[in-house]
Design an enzyme around this catalytic site. Structure first.
Site, PDB file in Angstrom:
ATOM      1  N   CYS B 188      35.137  30.029 129.376  1.00  0.00           N
ATOM      2  CA  CYS B 188      36.506  30.359 129.769  1.00  0.00           C
ATOM      3  C   CYS B 188      37.504  29.681 128.840  1.00  0.00           C
ATOM      4  O   CYS B 188      38.582  30.203 128.589  1.00  0.00           O
ATOM      5  CB  CYS B 188      36.780  29.931 131.202  1.00  0.00           C
ATOM      6  N   CYS B 336      38.434  26.350 114.123  1.00  0.00           N
ATOM      7  CA  CYS B 336      38.916  27.168 115.248  1.00  0.00           C
ATOM      8  C   CYS B 336      39.248  26.183 116.363  1.00  0.00           C
ATOM      9  O   CYS B 336      39.689  25.081 116.082  1.00  0.00           O
ATOM     10  CB  CYS B 336      37.862  28.195 115.673  1.00  0.00           C
TER      11      CYS B 336
END
Ligand SMILES: [Zn+2]
Lengths: 93, 378
Positions: B188, B336
């Site tokens: 998530c 990232c």
């Protein structure tokens, strides 16, 4: 004569099929439907099939809400208009 | 057994007039104990509804602390409880909701060493975890101890719920024998989740738990509920026990809890060597040295708005079409959020002749944690 079957993808996999949630394929058996799906959307392949072409252990297929146990089952051909649903494991909580 | 008190008669009045619950059912709930593993998005509504319903004892397991980014969905916690243990925050909320509930907190990860011991004294276990390894541990503990597992999981706009190892039905491992490798299964934190969705799925888990404890109605045993909140589609799929299941099958091979091996990324390095990666400390040294380099950020634009290291933004999905704008002659550091997407990007780059591509291990989150604590995290 092959029949038209709708493969329904979970939202998490639709990104690998050009954003489509549903993909129409012409197939009489589950294996043929999945093979066509991953030919149409090659990016989906590792999410559904392992390197030997077996169903990934974190994915399940359902035909008319019933679990498909054998990707190569030949005894029950898919009827026209059948929904083949892909469900992958989710971990979020 | 002591009957209900005057306070309990008033508190549970709406249960007592239900023929399916009644005084006998309410007493049954008061005699019951439930272990809730995970006090995040799913665990929040589960804990509150079970406390409100008058479950006698709630066990709470979570090793995390409340973070601001949790509060979009983890409604049992409040802003004041930031940086404190989730189990303590939840225990305080439960106490103020219903003093009658006994609480046991476990401020630790549910693992192979403590899992059985923690679970042993509870009637039912609820899986509100946020990762595959704990889900398999919770499942296996339930099977080994013969306890029902009220399962729920969410991601983005999708949710799943079931009751495993109950009433002759399958377990989680029957359905999913192995977890996906990390690069095929975003969390998530990486993929996002609609805040209300764990509320929807968690309340279904709490409903199922109460039904199991009351022995009432038809549970989701043998069914997998699949929810797509974007189109508000609910499907109830038939699932069966897998005779070859490693923990509940005839020839089971799992007899005690063991951590699952998280399979390594299936990204195969070009020449068989490990993909090169740097720690954030090493990257900081490069920055301080003033040596020329190129920092590539492969996240999405909205993520860069939250926090940035000043790199050039090319989202991973667009990288292959934009290789011309990436230099080959200086160290090429790729990052990232936490290192997953950038590993894929380094692989793409190396396949395209960028021998200078290096992954930043742990991503911008590692940088924010170790080098720049004032940076916004998400
Ligand atoms: Zn099983």
């Amino acid at each position: 004569m092959a029949d038209s079957v709708t493969v329904v993808l979970p939202a998490s996999l639709s990104a690998h099929a050009g954003g489509e949630r549903e993909v129409e394929v012409e197939a009489q058996y589950v294996r043929a439907a999945i093979d066509q799906l991953v030919t149409l959307a090659p990016e989906l392949k590792p999410h559904v099939l392992d390197s030997e072409g077996a169903l990934q252990p974190f994915v399940n297929l359902f035909v008319d809400n019933m679990q498909v146990h054998d990707l190569d089952q030949q005894e029950s051909p898919l009827k026209a208009g059948t929904e083949l649903l892909i469900v992958s494991a989710l971990a979020g909580g | 057994m002591v009957g209900l008190s005057t306070e309990e008669y008033s508190r549970y009045a709406r249960h007592l007039i239900l023929p399916e619950v009644g005084e006998a059912g309410q007493l049954k709930l008061r005699e019951s104990s439930v272990l809730l593993v995970g006090l995040g998005g799913l665990g929040s509504p589960i804990a509150m509804y079970l406390a409100a319903a008058g479950i006698g004892k709630l066990g709470l397991v979570d090793a995390d602390q409340v973070d601001l980014s949790n509060l979009q969905r983890q409604i049992i916690h409040t802003t004041d409880w930031q940086h404190q243990a989730k189990v303590d925050s939840a225990a305080a909320a439960i106490k103020s909701l219903n003093q009658n509930v006994a609480i046991e907190t476990y401020y630790e990860r549910f693992n192979a060493l403590n899992g059985l011991e923690i679970s042993r004294d509870f009637d039912l276990i609820i899986d509100g975890t946020d990762n595959f390894s704990t889900r398999y541990l919770v499942n296996d503990a339930c099977v080994l101890l013969g306890k029902p597992n009220c399962y729920g999981a969410v991601l983005r706009f999708q949710g799943q719920a079931s009751v495993f190892n109950f009433d002759g039905g399958p377990c989680y491992r029957c359905l999913f024998p192995e977890p996906p490798p990390a690069d095929l299964a975003p969390s998530c934190a990486e993929a996002g989740v609609l805040g209300v969705l764990p509320g929807l799925i968690g309340t279904i888990q709490a409903t199922e738990a109460i039904k199991v404890l009351l022995n009432a109605g038809t549970t989701l045993s043998g069914r997998l509920l699949v929810v797509d909140a974007m189109n508000m589609e609910f499907r109830k799929l038939n699932i069966e026990r897998n005779p070859k299941c490693k923990v509940c099958g005839q020839h089971r091979t799992i007899h005690e809890l063991e951590e699952i091996e998280t399979r390594a990324c299936e990204v195969q390095p070009v020449d068989g060597t490990e993909l090169p990666e740097w720690t954030v400390e090493r990257f900081q040294q490069l920055r301080m040295s003033g040596e020329s380099h190129f920092l590539l950020d492969v996240r999405e634009a909205f993520e860069q708005e939250i926090c940035t290291l000043g790199g050039t933004l090319i989202p991973l999905s667009e990288l292959e079409g934009k290789l011309d704008s990436v230099p080959k002659n200086v160290p090429l550091i790729v990052h990232c959020k936490s290192g997953g997407r950038s590993a894929k990007a380094v692989d793409v780059l190396r396949r395209n002749g960028f021998d200078n591509a290096i992954n930043l291990k742990g991503g911008i989150l590692a940088w924010a944690t170790q080098i720049e604590p004032a940076m916004s995290k998400y």
